[in-house]
Design an enzyme around this catalytic site. Structure first.
Site, PDB file in Angstrom:
ATOM      1  CG  HIS A  83     -30.333  24.235 -37.776  1.00  0.00           C
ATOM      2  ND1 HIS A  83     -31.338  24.231 -36.835  1.00  0.00           N
ATOM      3  CD2 HIS A  83     -29.644  25.389 -37.560  1.00  0.00           C
ATOM      4  CE1 HIS A  83     -31.264  25.323 -36.086  1.00  0.00           C
ATOM      5  NE2 HIS A  83     -30.244  26.040 -36.515  1.00  0.00           N
ATOM      6  CG  HIS A 238     -26.958  27.190 -32.586  1.00  0.00           C
ATOM      7  ND1 HIS A 238     -27.492  25.974 -32.957  1.00  0.00           N
ATOM      8  CD2 HIS A 238     -27.617  28.129 -33.321  1.00  0.00           C
ATOM      9  CE1 HIS A 238     -28.436  26.164 -33.857  1.00  0.00           C
ATOM     10  NE2 HIS A 238     -28.524  27.467 -34.097  1.00  0.00           N
ATOM     11  CG  ASP A 242     -26.925  29.300 -36.836  1.00  0.00           C
ATOM     12  OD1 ASP A 242     -27.511  28.230 -37.105  1.00  0.00           O
ATOM     13  OD2 ASP A 242     -27.345  30.110 -35.993  1.00  0.00           O
ATOM     14  CG  HIS A 265     -28.829  33.275 -39.747  1.00  0.00           C
ATOM     15  ND1 HIS A 265     -28.146  32.097 -39.965  1.00  0.00           N
ATOM     16  CD2 HIS A 265     -29.609  33.056 -38.651  1.00  0.00           C
ATOM     17  CE1 HIS A 265     -28.495  31.211 -39.051  1.00  0.00           C
ATOM     18  NE2 HIS A 265     -29.379  31.761 -38.246  1.00  0.00           N
TER      19      HIS A 265
END
Length: 302
Positions: A83, A238, A242, A265
């Site tokens: 973030h 979101h 990321d 991720h």
């Protein structure tokens, strides 16, 4: 590719952000300092005698970067860095030193908004050396199972992202990076999880700091805390937040056009490692010219 040289940028003054770590649930304090040119983004574990961890994909802890991006270097680990890195990308910040009281960044409200607000309040200054920028050199596809990332050269950073969880939570969103659009369309998007996974995560020692205030929780009947939601399609937004943060682990911002399906991720950072190992990124010394007049706001925030 036409454009103009952009100098490196850093904060005008130090920023302090405090809260709780999302996964370990421990108090977390981040003191973010201005840094000289060519520093990049460096984390410092103050509780480990000042051990440093550079924000680079070669330091990603691949065994742990599933629910968040984890960096490890010099026998020190930093968790949930994405973030902050996304906010740095969104505001074109090149250099900062992030001193931490422990192993994890504070989750704050689960988005990048608090970082953006703190950075704007601190002010941003232009430095004396040209900024580095990395550009995709040729089309590339990276596929593993049902996860896909396709990239191609572009004069800007743009991404189309698609998510599909169990055929129930299906969203997509297209985004082109400008400071204005990042702050308005991406930064406020909170992280999310599924109610069915919360107990499993906590049993595995994760998500101990999660709450209805810093994460959207999706249950069998839909969103359990709609009062925390900012956008109807916040989940995929979101994911873009990321992705921007994870791509910043190239060591410099990236220019290219991306299509991502069912990413995460670990997949993002494996893709980035592939780009670097296959020489699919080249350094350029200018920022592209955007037609969006809101792209270049004043360097010095009011």
């Amino acid at each position: 590719m036409s454009g103009t040289v952009r100098n490196q940028r850093t904060l005008k003054q130090t920023v302090v952000l405090e809260g709780i770590g999302l996964h370990q649930g421990l108090p977390a304090k981040a003191t973010i300092h201005p840094a000289p040119v060519n520093t990049g983004i460096v984390f410092v574990r103050e509780d480990l005698g000042g051990k440093t961890v550079r924000a680079h994909v070669e330091n990603v802890s691949s065994s742990k970067s599933v629910l968040s991006t984890v960096l490890a270097e010099n026998n020190a680990e930093i968790q949930t860095v994405e973030h902050l890195l996304s906010a740095a990308t969104g505001l074109y910040l090149d250099n900062m030193i992030v001193s931490l009281s422990g192993p994890e960044m504070p989750i704050l409200d689960g988005s990048a908004l608090n970082f953006i607000q703190a950075f704007r309040k601190a002010g941003i200054v232009e430095q004396t050396s040209p900024a580095r920028l990395l550009a995709i050199t040729r089309p590339v596809s990276f596929v593993h199972g049902n996860k896909e990332i396709h990239a191609e050269p572009s004069s800007q950073f743009e991404v189309h992202y698609e998510i599909d969880f169990f055929g129930k939570l299906v969203q997509d969103f297209s985004f082109r990076l400008t400071k204005h659009r990042f702050q308005q369309e991406i930064a406020p998007s909170k992280t999310f999880c599924f109610a069915s996974d919360v107990e499993k995560m906590q049993a595995a020692g994760m998500a101990k700091g999660g709450s209805f205030q810093n994460a959207l929780v999706y249950g069998d009947q839909g969103l359990l805390n709609p009062e925390a939601q900012t956008f109807e399609n916040e989940f995929v937004r979101h994911k873009i937040l990321d992705f921007l943060g994870d791509m910043r682990l190239a060591g410099a911002p990236i220019i290219g056009k991306f299509t991502v399906k069912r990413g995460g991720h670990a997949f993002h950072t494996k893709f980035l490692s592939h780009l670097l190992s296959e020489n699919l990124l080249e350094e350029i010394d200018h920022v592209p010219v955007y037609q969006d007049s809101s792209m270049e706001l004043a360097l010095h925030w009011a």
